[in-house]
Design a protein around this motif. Structure first.
Motif, mmCIF file in Angstrom:
data_model
loop_
_atom_site.group_PDB
_atom_site.id
_atom_site.type_symbol
_atom_site.label_atom_id
_atom_site.label_comp_id
_atom_site.label_asym_id
_atom_site.label_seq_id
_atom_site.Cartn_x
_atom_site.Cartn_y
_atom_site.Cartn_z
ATOM 1 N N MET A 1 -2.181 -1.141 -0.013
ATOM 2 C CA MET A 1 -1.856 -0.586 -1.322
ATOM 3 C C MET A 1 -2.409 -1.517 -2.413
ATOM 4 O O MET A 1 -2.840 -1.077 -3.458
ATOM 5 C CB MET A 1 -0.337 -0.439 -1.494
ATOM 6 N N THR B 1 -7.323 -2.148 -2.351
ATOM 7 C CA THR B 1 -7.694 -0.727 -2.180
ATOM 8 C C THR B 1 -9.184 -0.533 -1.856
ATOM 9 O O THR B 1 -9.615 0.584 -1.628
ATOM 10 C CB THR B 1 -7.328 0.068 -3.445
ATOM 11 N N ASP B 2 -9.976 -1.625 -1.866
ATOM 12 C CA ASP B 2 -11.418 -1.482 -1.570
ATOM 13 C C ASP B 2 -11.760 -1.818 -0.122
ATOM 14 O O ASP B 2 -12.938 -1.962 0.224
ATOM 15 C CB ASP B 2 -12.240 -2.419 -2.470
ATOM 16 N N GLY C 1 -1.468 3.370 2.836
ATOM 17 C CA GLY C 1 -2.696 3.068 2.118
ATOM 18 C C GLY C 1 -3.906 2.824 3.002
ATOM 19 O O GLY C 1 -5.018 2.692 2.491
ATOM 20 N N LYS D 1 -6.868 3.921 4.781
ATOM 21 C CA LYS D 1 -7.594 5.192 4.698
ATOM 22 C C LYS D 1 -8.089 5.645 6.074
ATOM 23 O O LYS D 1 -8.438 4.815 6.920
ATOM 24 C CB LYS D 1 -8.776 5.048 3.737
#
Ligand code: NAP
Ligand code: GLV
Length: 310
Positions: free
Chosen positions: A55, A58-59, A78, A80
């Protein structure tokens, strides 16, 4: 390129970061700081990381897990779906797992507990010789851990079978494949060793219905994940005498709570999730090699298939 490092393996992250950084001179590795801000990392190197890691960062484009099992990662918010998750492959763990299985099995089959209690009474009394055909072993999961274990136990002349989705075949090990063969696998097994990954298909697989299909005097060895075992079902089968004992390394709640009935059960042996540790040097060498391959765009091994969960 930045890497965020967050691992519960060691209280000092730099014991891992310093040698890893030496093998990855072109990237900057930063230790996770609990109250810190995002560092803009593209890669995460983790073991049981803090819940908010994905979270905050995020990259993240790839995750390298400092362990074999990835189940805990998939519970974090979070992460992905298209981010590759790469796990450790062996890195010194399968030999430890095989040792653990030999110890737990031989302690039961050679009656070493009984010899210990005889020693306490200064009693010189040989017990009947071992009959290996009375100790058929069934290994659930024939991946890196299960296959090594099955081969080592077969090498000691125990009758060994392996159960997996694809029915991996190994010399001296009877192969059983998939759900259709599960009952036949259980029916010939006395010592059941679990090395499965924890997925939606395997959670709770060591339940009453599974364990009661084992041969009488069954013995359970769980070195995979606590959530595979329905703990109250094991206690019920121990009470009935169908299961004679269990050696357990993993638990639904870790550390195992102080008041848990497993601690004092005479048929249960407990170890604190140490069946196979991620050895620092071997893990760092392997992860650095994988990250260098990833950075070059080469094919990687150990990439988890997200739809199967392992
Ligand atoms: P792996 O190489 O991925 O092997 C997994 C095996 O399980 C494969 O043989 C696979 O079948 C089989 N399998 C998966 N889902 C199945 C299903 N639904 N039905 C039947 N078979 C199924 O994993 P590994 O490296 O051996 O590690 C296994 C697990 O050990 C890890 O996930 C981790 O939880 C645990 N572990 C624990 C410790 C510890 O210290 N306690 C240390 C290391 C690992 P296929 O071959 O057909 O794919
Ligand atoms: C340990 O439990 C691992 O999965 O490596």
């Amino acid at each position: 390129m930045k890497i965020i490092f967050a691992s519960a393996h060691d209280t000092d992250p730099h014991a891992w970061i310093t040698p890893l950084q030496a093998l990855l001179p072109d990237v900057e590795i930063q230790a996770w700081v609990d109250d810190g801000r995002a560092v803009g990392a593209r890669i995460a190197v983790v073991w049981n990381p803090p819940r908010n890691i994905f979270m905050r960062e995020t990259d993240i484009q790839a995750v390298f897990n400092l362990g074999a099992g990835v189940d805990a990662l998939f519970r974090l918010p979070g992460l992905k779906d298209d981010v590759p998750v790469v796990r450790l492959e062996d890195a010194g763990m399968s030999a430890q797992m095989a040792e653990y299985a030999v110890y737990a099995l031989v302690r039961a089959s050679r009656q070493f507990d009984q010899y210990q209690s005889q020693q306490e009474q200064a009693l010189w009394r040989p017990l009947p010789d071992i009959q290996r055909e009375k100790w058929p072993v069934g290994v659930m999961g024939m991946g890196i851990m299960g296959a090594r274990m099955a081969q080592v136990l077969a090498g000691l002349d125990y009758p060994v079978a392996g159960w997996s989705r694809s029915g991996k075949s190994l010399p001296g090990v009877q192969a059983f494949a998939g759900q259709a063969a599960f009952s036949d696998f259980l029916a010939r097994t006395r010592v059941l060793i679990n090395t499965l990954p924890l997925t939606s298909a395997t959670s709770g697989i060591l339940c009453r219905d599974t364990m009661r299909q084992l041969l009488p005097g069954a013995y359970i060895i769980n070195v995979a994940r606590g959530q595979h075992l329905v703990e109250e079902d094991l206690l019920a089968l121990l009470a009935s005498g169908h299961v004679q004992g269990a050696t357990l390394d993993v638990f639904c709640q870790e550390p195992l709570p102080q008041n848990h009935p497993f601690w004092t059960h005479p048929g249960i042996t407990i170890t604190p999730h140490v069946a196979a540790s991620s050895l620092r040097e071997a893990s760092i060498t392997q992860v650095a090699k994988k990250i260098n391959s990833y950075l070059r765009g080469d094919a990687l091994t150990g990439v988890v298939e997200r739809n199967r969960g392992y």
